[in-house]
Design a protein around this motif. Sequence first.
Motif, PDB file in Angstrom:
ATOM      1  N   ALA A 133       0.698  -1.222   0.028  1.00 12.91           N
ATOM      2  CA  ALA A 133      -0.071   0.164  -0.032  1.00 12.91           C
ATOM      3  C   ALA A 133       0.867   1.258  -0.008  1.00 12.91           C
ATOM      4  O   ALA A 133       0.583   2.042  -0.851  1.00 12.91           O
ATOM      5  CB  ALA A 133      -0.924   0.095   1.105  1.00 12.91           C
ATOM      6  N   ARG A 134       2.178   1.306   0.634  1.00  8.79           N
ATOM      7  CA  ARG A 134       2.933   2.567   0.931  1.00  8.79           C
ATOM      8  C   ARG A 134       3.659   2.588  -0.578  1.00  8.79           C
ATOM      9  O   ARG A 134       3.694   3.726  -0.703  1.00  8.79           O
ATOM     10  CB  ARG A 134       3.762   2.320   1.845  1.00  8.79           C
ATOM     11  N   GLY A 135       3.817   1.290  -1.186  1.00  7.96           N
ATOM     12  CA  GLY A 135       4.588   1.438  -2.565  1.00  7.96           C
ATOM     13  C   GLY A 135       3.617   2.004  -3.555  1.00  7.96           C
ATOM     14  O   GLY A 135       4.057   2.827  -4.293  1.00  7.96           O
ATOM     15  N   MET A 136       2.310   1.857  -3.482  1.00  7.16           N
ATOM     16  CA  MET A 136       1.416   2.408  -4.443  1.00  7.16           C
ATOM     17  C   MET A 136       1.372   3.887  -4.254  1.00  7.16           C
ATOM     18  O   MET A 136       1.361   4.731  -5.185  1.00  7.16           O
ATOM     19  CB  MET A 136      -0.063   1.881  -4.261  1.00  7.16           C
ATOM     20  N   GLU A 137       1.405   4.187  -3.070  1.00  9.53           N
ATOM     21  CA  GLU A 137       1.577   5.672  -2.652  1.00  9.53           C
ATOM     22  C   GLU A 137       2.691   6.439  -3.204  1.00  9.53           C
ATOM     23  O   GLU A 137       2.787   7.553  -3.531  1.00  9.53           O
ATOM     24  CB  GLU A 137       1.236   5.688  -1.048  1.00  9.53           C
ATOM     25  N   ARG A 138       3.838   5.744  -2.990  1.00  9.72           N
ATOM     26  CA  ARG A 138       5.210   6.126  -3.162  1.00  9.72           C
ATOM     27  C   ARG A 138       5.198   6.387  -4.862  1.00  9.72           C
ATOM     28  O   ARG A 138       5.824   7.229  -5.460  1.00  9.72           O
ATOM     29  CB  ARG A 138       6.235   5.098  -3.085  1.00  9.72           C
ATOM     30  N   LEU A 139       4.538   5.528  -5.638  1.00  4.06           N
ATOM     31  CA  LEU A 139       4.551   5.542  -7.061  1.00  4.06           C
ATOM     32  C   LEU A 139       3.603   6.623  -7.247  1.00  4.06           C
ATOM     33  O   LEU A 139       3.941   7.513  -8.572  1.00  4.06           O
ATOM     34  CB  LEU A 139       3.922   4.160  -7.526  1.00  4.06           C
ATOM     35  N   HIS A 140       2.419   6.975  -6.894  1.00  3.65           N
ATOM     36  CA  HIS A 140       1.752   8.063  -7.073  1.00  3.65           C
ATOM     37  C   HIS A 140       2.349   9.471  -6.927  1.00  3.65           C
ATOM     38  O   HIS A 140       2.354  10.362  -7.899  1.00  3.65           O
ATOM     39  CB  HIS A 140       0.505   8.165  -6.474  1.00  3.65           C
ATOM     40  N   HIS A 141       3.013   9.518  -5.739  1.00  2.00           N
ATOM     41  CA  HIS A 141       4.023  10.593  -5.736  1.00  2.00           C
ATOM     42  C   HIS A 141       5.060  10.999  -6.467  1.00  2.00           C
ATOM     43  O   HIS A 141       5.149  11.941  -6.988  1.00  2.00           O
ATOM     44  CB  HIS A 141       4.473  10.630  -4.202  1.00  2.00           C
ATOM     45  N   HIS A 142       5.822   9.771  -6.942  1.00  2.21           N
ATOM     46  CA  HIS A 142       6.761   9.820  -7.970  1.00  2.21           C
ATOM     47  C   HIS A 142       6.135  10.348  -9.226  1.00  2.21           C
ATOM     48  O   HIS A 142       6.997  11.220  -9.939  1.00  2.21           O
ATOM     49  CB  HIS A 142       7.303   8.561  -7.962  1.00  2.21           C
ATOM     50  N   GLY A 173       3.656  13.994  -7.984  1.00  3.06           N
ATOM     51  CA  GLY A 173       4.056  14.673  -7.175  1.00  3.06           C
ATOM     52  C   GLY A 173       2.932  15.116  -6.255  1.00  3.06           C
ATOM     53  O   GLY A 173       3.193  16.115  -5.382  1.00  3.06           O
ATOM     54  N   ILE A 174       2.075  14.192  -6.028  1.00  2.00           N
ATOM     55  CA  ILE A 174       0.980  14.439  -5.249  1.00  2.00           C
ATOM     56  C   ILE A 174       1.019  13.212  -3.958  1.00  2.00           C
ATOM     57  O   ILE A 174       0.992  11.914  -4.447  1.00  2.00           O
ATOM     58  CB  ILE A 174      -0.351  14.445  -5.842  1.00  2.00           C
ATOM     59  N   SER A 175       0.866  13.378  -2.757  1.00  2.00           N
ATOM     60  CA  SER A 175       0.639  12.454  -1.777  1.00  2.00           C
ATOM     61  C   SER A 175      -0.640  12.272  -1.504  1.00  2.00           C
ATOM     62  O   SER A 175      -1.535  13.185  -0.963  1.00  2.00           O
ATOM     63  CB  SER A 175       1.478  12.711  -0.412  1.00  2.00           C
ATOM     64  N   LEU A 176      -1.189  10.837  -1.746  1.00  2.00           N
ATOM     65  CA  LEU A 176      -2.437  10.403  -1.419  1.00  2.00           C
ATOM     66  C   LEU A 176      -2.352   9.179  -0.627  1.00  2.00           C
ATOM     67  O   LEU A 176      -1.533   8.249  -1.002  1.00  2.00           O
ATOM     68  CB  LEU A 176      -3.251  10.140  -2.409  1.00  2.00           C
ATOM     69  N   PRO A 177      -3.182   8.691   0.209  1.00  2.00           N
ATOM     70  CA  PRO A 177      -3.449   7.560   0.729  1.00  2.00           C
ATOM     71  C   PRO A 177      -3.691   6.507  -0.381  1.00  2.00           C
ATOM     72  O   PRO A 177      -4.520   6.835  -1.308  1.00  2.00           O
ATOM     73  CB  PRO A 177      -4.240   7.481   2.073  1.00  2.00           C
ATOM     74  N   SER A 178      -3.434   5.012  -0.216  1.00  2.00           N
ATOM     75  CA  SER A 178      -3.776   4.312  -1.368  1.00  2.00           C
ATOM     76  C   SER A 178      -5.368   4.064  -1.443  1.00  2.00           C
ATOM     77  O   SER A 178      -5.567   3.643  -2.683  1.00  2.00           O
ATOM     78  CB  SER A 178      -3.129   2.927  -1.040  1.00  2.00           C
TER      79      SER A 178
END
Length: 304
Positions: free
Chosen positions: A189-198, A201-206
């Motif tokens: 789940a944190r990895g999906m969030e990491r991908l989205h931010h990468h 450039g936006i931080s969101l929970p999975s």
Amino acid sequence: MIACFDIGGSAIKGAIAYSPGDIRPLPKVATPLHDFDLFASSIERIAADGGADPASLISISIAGVVDSDTGKITCANIPCIHGRQLVRNLNKKLQRPVLVANDADCFALSEAVVGAGRGHRVVFGVILGTGVGGGLVINGKIHEGAGGFAGEWGHGPVSATLAGNPPVAIPRYACGCGQVGCVDAVGAARGMERLHHHIHGISLPSTEIIAAWDAGDQAATRTIDVYIDMVSGPLAMTVNIVGASIVPVGGGLANSTALIRRLDEAVRARILRQTNKPLVIPAELKIEPGLIGAGVLGLMEKAK
């Protein structure tokens, strides 16, 4: 009947197992983290409160790995048992037979015996949640592997550095296991969030990423496309190696049936065995699969 347990860093969950289909939960207690005697007595008290015979088998699912050669457990989130020969120590302390198995293995066993894997000879149970893990069950038995490790497809430097269509460059992220480039670092789940931010450039929970994807959001759709591309390849390779005919998925990300459906389509497109039947599917046992797996494991041992 036997007493069975699912033990994590926050709670000890107990139950009395009468049969694989009749496992009755008991009140849970906080896990003693720094006092082994209290840890053992908590297990003993829960079993006694459930009416288990004082000499009967205890079966435990735990968030740790037991080395089958040395008997020592690796369980950093419960310091009082970390590095101990846990089965031997509990046998001596409780004066009764004890089984201990990894929680992902117990999840896989529960799915193989009473869940989505019924009738399948080789079941590979996958966890997609706070971590990426798995367990392998062959002919109704957990395959432990050397050192107690088997089914750990989430670890090892195999994650792609380009993913999605069109491809986007992905860093090889450090993983909590000490390696770099693990599937766990992008597939949890944190990895999906990491991908989205990468990517954006936006931080969101999975949970919000998946909800936005369900609603047709373009940014979330791009993230999910990259996620599926990165996770499906290593999972397809694992299926090719172990020969599983069914892959039940548990963990928080499995709550999205649409996500698991996409993952299934991508995996089936990449494996050698061609099939039109769903392969990667949501687990059937949504409530306490580790506890159920511990119960099944203990009942199987008792029946020998």
